[in-house]
Design a protein around this motif. Structure first.
Motif, PDB file in Angstrom:
ATOM      1  N   ILE A 157      39.142  17.613  -8.452  1.00  0.00           N
ATOM      2  CA  ILE A 157      38.981  17.109  -9.819  1.00  0.00           C
ATOM      3  C   ILE A 157      37.506  16.831 -10.109  1.00  0.00           C
ATOM      4  O   ILE A 157      36.993  17.136 -11.190  1.00  0.00           O
ATOM      5  N   SER A 158      36.819  16.266  -9.145  1.00  0.00           N
ATOM      6  CA  SER A 158      35.400  15.953  -9.336  1.00  0.00           C
ATOM      7  C   SER A 158      34.596  17.225  -9.601  1.00  0.00           C
ATOM      8  O   SER A 158      33.721  17.262 -10.461  1.00  0.00           O
ATOM      9  N   LYS A 159      34.916  18.270  -8.859  1.00  0.00           N
ATOM     10  CA  LYS A 159      34.183  19.536  -9.060  1.00  0.00           C
ATOM     11  C   LYS A 159      34.471  20.134 -10.427  1.00  0.00           C
ATOM     12  O   LYS A 159      33.649  20.851 -10.990  1.00  0.00           O
ATOM     13  N   MET A 160      35.646  19.845 -10.955  1.00  0.00           N
ATOM     14  CA  MET A 160      35.986  20.359 -12.291  1.00  0.00           C
ATOM     15  C   MET A 160      35.311  19.549 -13.392  1.00  0.00           C
ATOM     16  O   MET A 160      34.835  20.100 -14.376  1.00  0.00           O
ATOM     17  N   THR A 161      35.294  18.228 -13.221  1.00  0.00           N
ATOM     18  CA  THR A 161      34.859  17.378 -14.331  1.00  0.00           C
ATOM     19  C   THR A 161      33.392  16.951 -14.248  1.00  0.00           C
ATOM     20  O   THR A 161      32.795  16.611 -15.258  1.00  0.00           O
ATOM     21  N   GLU A 162      32.831  16.960 -13.033  1.00  0.00           N
ATOM     22  CA  GLU A 162      31.429  16.541 -12.842  1.00  0.00           C
ATOM     23  C   GLU A 162      30.776  17.533 -11.884  1.00  0.00           C
ATOM     24  O   GLU A 162      30.393  17.183 -10.760  1.00  0.00           O
ATOM     25  N   PRO A 163      30.679  18.808 -12.294  1.00  0.00           N
ATOM     26  CA  PRO A 163      30.384  19.877 -11.337  1.00  0.00           C
ATOM     27  C   PRO A 163      29.045  19.774 -10.611  1.00  0.00           C
ATOM     28  O   PRO A 163      28.905  20.282  -9.506  1.00  0.00           O
ATOM     29  N   GLY A 164      28.068  19.091 -11.205  1.00  0.00           N
ATOM     30  CA  GLY A 164      26.760  19.018 -10.547  1.00  0.00           C
ATOM     31  C   GLY A 164      26.522  17.712  -9.812  1.00  0.00           C
ATOM     32  O   GLY A 164      25.457  17.519  -9.212  1.00  0.00           O
ATOM     33  N   ALA A 165      27.494  16.803  -9.844  1.00  0.00           N
ATOM     34  CA  ALA A 165      27.276  15.461  -9.281  1.00  0.00           C
ATOM     35  C   ALA A 165      27.778  15.390  -7.843  1.00  0.00           C
ATOM     36  O   ALA A 165      28.647  16.156  -7.443  1.00  0.00           O
ATOM     37  N   PRO A 166      27.253  14.462  -7.050  1.00  0.00           N
ATOM     38  CA  PRO A 166      27.737  14.275  -5.690  1.00  0.00           C
ATOM     39  C   PRO A 166      29.241  13.967  -5.674  1.00  0.00           C
ATOM     40  O   PRO A 166      29.756  13.344  -6.609  1.00  0.00           O
ATOM     41  N   LEU A 167      29.898  14.384  -4.604  1.00  0.00           N
ATOM     42  CA  LEU A 167      31.343  14.200  -4.493  1.00  0.00           C
ATOM     43  C   LEU A 167      31.697  12.716  -4.340  1.00  0.00           C
ATOM     44  O   LEU A 167      30.854  11.911  -3.925  1.00  0.00           O
ATOM     45  N   PRO A 168      32.973  12.365  -4.637  1.00  0.00           N
ATOM     46  CA  PRO A 168      33.381  10.951  -4.617  1.00  0.00           C
ATOM     47  C   PRO A 168      33.101  10.245  -3.297  1.00  0.00           C
ATOM     48  O   PRO A 168      32.703   9.084  -3.286  1.00  0.00           O
ATOM     49  N   ARG A 169      33.295  10.925  -2.163  1.00  0.00           N
ATOM     50  CA  ARG A 169      33.091  10.207  -0.882  1.00  0.00           C
ATOM     51  C   ARG A 169      31.639   9.788  -0.734  1.00  0.00           C
ATOM     52  O   ARG A 169      31.327   8.759  -0.130  1.00  0.00           O
ATOM     53  N   ARG A 170      30.715  10.552  -1.285  1.00  0.00           N
ATOM     54  CA  ARG A 170      29.301  10.161  -1.198  1.00  0.00           C
ATOM     55  C   ARG A 170      29.016   8.975  -2.111  1.00  0.00           C
ATOM     56  O   ARG A 170      28.167   8.139  -1.830  1.00  0.00           O
ATOM     57  N   ARG A 171      29.720   8.899  -3.212  1.00  0.00           N
ATOM     58  CA  ARG A 171      29.520   7.750  -4.115  1.00  0.00           C
ATOM     59  C   ARG A 171      30.130   6.490  -3.514  1.00  0.00           C
ATOM     60  O   ARG A 171      29.586   5.397  -3.665  1.00  0.00           O
ATOM     61  N   LEU A 172      31.282   6.633  -2.838  1.00  0.00           N
ATOM     62  CA  LEU A 172      31.850   5.478  -2.143  1.00  0.00           C
ATOM     63  C   LEU A 172      30.869   4.979  -1.086  1.00  0.00           C
ATOM     64  O   LEU A 172      30.682   3.778  -0.897  1.00  0.00           O
ATOM     65  N   GLU A 173      30.237   5.931  -0.404  1.00  0.00           N
ATOM     66  CA  GLU A 173      29.261   5.557   0.617  1.00  0.00           C
ATOM     67  C   GLU A 173      28.077   4.826  -0.018  1.00  0.00           C
ATOM     68  O   GLU A 173      27.557   3.847   0.532  1.00  0.00           O
ATOM     69  N   ALA A 174      27.654   5.299  -1.189  1.00  0.00           N
ATOM     70  CA  ALA A 174      26.549   4.621  -1.898  1.00  0.00           C
ATOM     71  C   ALA A 174      26.958   3.191  -2.245  1.00  0.00           C
ATOM     72  O   ALA A 174      26.195   2.245  -2.037  1.00  0.00           O
ATOM     73  N   LEU A 175      28.178   3.012  -2.758  1.00  0.00           N
ATOM     74  CA  LEU A 175      28.656   1.659  -3.081  1.00  0.00           C
ATOM     75  C   LEU A 175      28.666   0.785  -1.831  1.00  0.00           C
ATOM     76  O   LEU A 175      28.239  -0.374  -1.861  1.00  0.00           O
ATOM     77  N   ARG A 176      29.139   1.357  -0.741  1.00  0.00           N
ATOM     78  CA  ARG A 176      29.248   0.596   0.515  1.00  0.00           C
ATOM     79  C   ARG A 176      27.859   0.169   1.006  1.00  0.00           C
ATOM     80  O   ARG A 176      27.641  -1.000   1.343  1.00  0.00           O
ATOM     81  N   GLU A 177      26.913   1.101   1.031  1.00  0.00           N
ATOM     82  CA  GLU A 177      25.587   0.794   1.586  1.00  0.00           C
ATOM     83  C   GLU A 177      24.792  -0.148   0.685  1.00  0.00           C
ATOM     84  O   GLU A 177      24.071  -1.013   1.165  1.00  0.00           O
ATOM     85  N   LEU A 178      24.919   0.033  -0.604  1.00  0.00           N
ATOM     86  CA  LEU A 178      24.207  -0.859  -1.536  1.00  0.00           C
ATOM     87  C   LEU A 178      24.745  -2.284  -1.402  1.00  0.00           C
ATOM     88  O   LEU A 178      23.987  -3.254  -1.362  1.00  0.00           O
TER      89      LEU A 178
END
Ligand code: SF4
Length: 264
Positions: A157-178
């Motif tokens: 779904i992410s590749k369909m709706t936000e094709p140029g953005a990092p995948l969800p698992r990388r964003r979860l990782e960003a939330l976790r590290e921040l």
């Protein structure tokens, strides 16, 4: 429109890597957004290509032109000159993503953060990219907050709706590290699209597992051009999913609000 068609749209809409180096007249512009006094956007246009993006309509830009990223080469000079005259919170990424791919090459967001930190300016930064982790040391020494947008856990779904953005698992990782770094961080869930229906429990659990304690929920914008495009793609918003996420997150003790309204 079928899933196959959506994939075709996704593939054909991938950003083609065009940067245009420009000069800006001002670095900061007054902002009417909640809790933000000035807006700072080091780039014009955005390579993430989200299908629900309404920024082109707000800025009176053609969709095809939105995907040519304008790099504001003189923004640090302008910012240095303008800062002595301002007070309040600077919103970074109010129109386009400050950590889109261009930032890995040009580092304008990083340089602006350094200037803002030198004057102890409070910031409110918003991104969809885990490139933000490159600057975690800088951000942890500043006053303010960071938002990471996540709209699905499903990579397809992410590749369909936000094709140029990092995948969800990388964003979860960003939330976790921040969050782990002690930076005031929240997840922006928006827009809440109908593909989240039935996935709300898993979605909220994944967010809670990052340690984030605040959510901001956003609804699908109904601007005419955008609504027409999404309708042709068979994509819609979901008030039911939004309310289910709200109630599940609140049950986890999270602070949940709506974009613009501040409604709990
Ligand atoms: S990241 Fe934001 S500005 Fe960029 S395309 Fe997506 S919605 Fe638009």
């Amino acid at each position: 429109m079928t899933t196959t068609d959506l994939y075709r749209f996704s593939d054909s809409s991938r950003w083609d890597g065009v940067y245009e180096v420009v000069e800006c007249r001002r670095a900061l512009s007054p902002s009417a957004l909640p809790d933000i006094d000035y807006a700072l956007n080091p780039y014009g246009g955005c390579e993430h290509g989200c299908v629900y993006c309404y920024a082109p309509e707000v800025t009176h830009t053609q969709w095809k032109d939105w995907r040519v990223v304008r790099v504001k080469a003189n923004i640090t000079d302008r910012l240095t000159r303008e800062l002595p005259g301002i007070a309040g919170t600077v919103g970074i990424g109010t129109v386009t993503d400050p950590y889109q791919g261009a930032e890995a090459r040009f580092c304008l967001t990083q340089q602006c953060l350094g200037i803002l930190r030198s004057r102890d300016v409070r910031i409110h930064l918003h991104t969809k990219s885990d490139l933000v982790l490159r600057d975690i040391g800088l951000l942890s020494s500043m006053r303010g907050e960071v938002a990471v947008t996540i709209t699905t856990l499903d990579e397809r779904i992410s590749k369909m709706t936000e094709p140029g953005a990092p995948l969800p698992r990388r964003r979860l990782e960003a939330l976790r590290e921040l969050t782990r770094a002690g930076i005031d961080t929240y997840a922006l869930v928006g827009p809440v699209l109908d593909h989240l229906e039935g996935e709300e429990g898993r979605f909220v659990e994944a967010l809670a597992s990052t340690g984030v304690r605040r959510l901001l929920l956003d609804t699908l914008n109904s601007r005419p051009l955008l609504a027409g495009r999404l309708s042709r793609m068979g994509i819609g918003g979901s008030a039911a999913a939004r309310e289910r996420i709200r109630s599940l997150a609140e049950a986890q003790g999270m602070d949940v609000r709506d974009v613009f309204s501040g409604k709990r």
